[in-house]
Design a protein around this motif. Sequence first.
Motif, PDB file in Angstrom:
ATOM      1  N   VAL A 160      31.442  62.372  46.013  1.00  0.00           N
ATOM      2  CA  VAL A 160      31.888  62.877  47.316  1.00  0.00           C
ATOM      3  C   VAL A 160      31.249  62.041  48.420  1.00  0.00           C
ATOM      4  O   VAL A 160      30.026  61.848  48.439  1.00  0.00           O
ATOM      5  CB  VAL A 160      31.534  64.369  47.513  1.00  0.00           C
ATOM      6  CG1 VAL A 160      32.125  64.875  48.835  1.00  0.00           C
ATOM      7  CG2 VAL A 160      32.047  65.210  46.345  1.00  0.00           C
ATOM      8  N   VAL A 161      32.078  61.527  49.315  1.00  0.00           N
ATOM      9  CA  VAL A 161      31.591  60.748  50.455  1.00  0.00           C
ATOM     10  C   VAL A 161      32.154  61.345  51.735  1.00  0.00           C
ATOM     11  O   VAL A 161      33.168  62.049  51.719  1.00  0.00           O
ATOM     12  CB  VAL A 161      32.006  59.256  50.346  1.00  0.00           C
ATOM     13  CG1 VAL A 161      31.387  58.606  49.117  1.00  0.00           C
ATOM     14  CG2 VAL A 161      33.522  59.111  50.312  1.00  0.00           C
ATOM     15  N   ARG A 162      31.461  61.065  52.830  1.00  0.00           N
ATOM     16  CA  ARG A 162      31.974  61.487  54.136  1.00  0.00           C
ATOM     17  C   ARG A 162      32.626  60.299  54.812  1.00  0.00           C
ATOM     18  O   ARG A 162      32.011  59.246  54.960  1.00  0.00           O
ATOM     19  CB  ARG A 162      30.844  62.054  55.005  1.00  0.00           C
ATOM     20  CG  ARG A 162      31.352  62.755  56.254  1.00  0.00           C
ATOM     21  CD  ARG A 162      30.228  63.405  57.060  1.00  0.00           C
ATOM     22  NE  ARG A 162      29.672  64.588  56.417  1.00  0.00           N
ATOM     23  CZ  ARG A 162      30.262  65.787  56.381  1.00  0.00           C
ATOM     24  NH1 ARG A 162      31.460  65.942  56.906  1.00  0.00           N
ATOM     25  NH2 ARG A 162      29.667  66.813  55.807  1.00  0.00           N
ATOM     26  N   GLU A 163      33.906  60.440  55.148  1.00  0.00           N
ATOM     27  CA  GLU A 163      34.654  59.381  55.847  1.00  0.00           C
ATOM     28  C   GLU A 163      35.064  59.921  57.196  1.00  0.00           C
ATOM     29  O   GLU A 163      35.940  60.778  57.272  1.00  0.00           O
ATOM     30  CB  GLU A 163      35.899  58.994  55.034  1.00  0.00           C
ATOM     31  CG  GLU A 163      35.633  58.228  53.760  1.00  0.00           C
ATOM     32  CD  GLU A 163      36.920  57.875  53.013  1.00  0.00           C
ATOM     33  OE1 GLU A 163      37.998  58.347  53.432  1.00  0.00           O
ATOM     34  OE2 GLU A 163      36.833  57.144  52.026  1.00  0.00           O
ATOM     35  N   GLY A 164      34.418  59.415  58.250  1.00  0.00           N
ATOM     36  CA  GLY A 164      34.681  59.990  59.569  1.00  0.00           C
ATOM     37  C   GLY A 164      34.231  61.439  59.535  1.00  0.00           C
ATOM     38  O   GLY A 164      33.116  61.741  59.116  1.00  0.00           O
ATOM     39  N   GLY A 165      35.097  62.345  59.916  1.00  0.00           N
ATOM     40  CA  GLY A 165      34.729  63.756  59.889  1.00  0.00           C
ATOM     41  C   GLY A 165      35.066  64.443  58.587  1.00  0.00           C
ATOM     42  O   GLY A 165      34.792  65.626  58.424  1.00  0.00           O
TER      43      GLY A 165
END
Length: 284
Positions: free
Chosen positions: A110-115
Amino acid sequence: MTHDHRPEVLRYTAFSADPAGGNPAGVVLDAAGLDEARMLAIAAELGYSESAFLTERTGEGAYTIRFFSPKAEVSFCGHATVATALALAERDGPGELEFTTPAGQVPVSVVREGGELRATLTSVAPHVEEAAPADLTEALAALNWAAADLDPALPPRIAYAGARHLVLAAATRERLAHLDYDFARLEVLMRRLDLTTLQLVYREGPELFHVRDPFPVGGVVEDPATGAAAAAFGAYARELGLVPEAAVLTLRQGADMGRPGTLTVELRAGDARVRVSGTGTRIG
């Protein structure tokens, strides 16, 4: 934890950042005290095509996970895996997870891309097999499809990447849009062939596909965004040489149901396992 404990049931949608899109799933992050009957009852009460239950924490970011439709336990469910990974990421922060499913080990990143949080699951080792002509004839009859409705460039196969799916390709987008099938008849065939869904597909472009998934064995007419079927389809597309050995496919699903979602399927050269990724969000 006692059996009268009422666990917290979270609701997430997977493969859409919009709560009204994608495929909703129930998520129970602490199902340690729940037996099968209780998990099935929770899934049936929610009425989503699938709910996921973390029954044990086995290590850092590692969990045993089980999946239930309103009618039965299933070996693997992609959208509920994504939903669970996003729920854990919102609680603990993004990172690497490892789920022990009835079908085998499924890592999720799981990664955060932007919001937005984006989860990528890696399937168990997939395989693809021929569909018997009589079974294909029966599937088409149950769907009310003619043989001429099929796209000869994408031949029927049964594909597996944690669950079994019959892949049938429609020759036109219109054929895919008009889904009116014999629920009971298709369910009987699917039970006999141990199919989780049918992966009905229309190829719009080299790496763009529209898909729909009848799911009578789960007690619902249609599944809105099907991660397990997307993984199986990736294996199918590679096995038949429809796409390059390394490819990123976009699967659009749910639009015909008013719940649009997007599944991204990644194939890597020299790696049989298929990666399926998407966003998701909590349903209030």
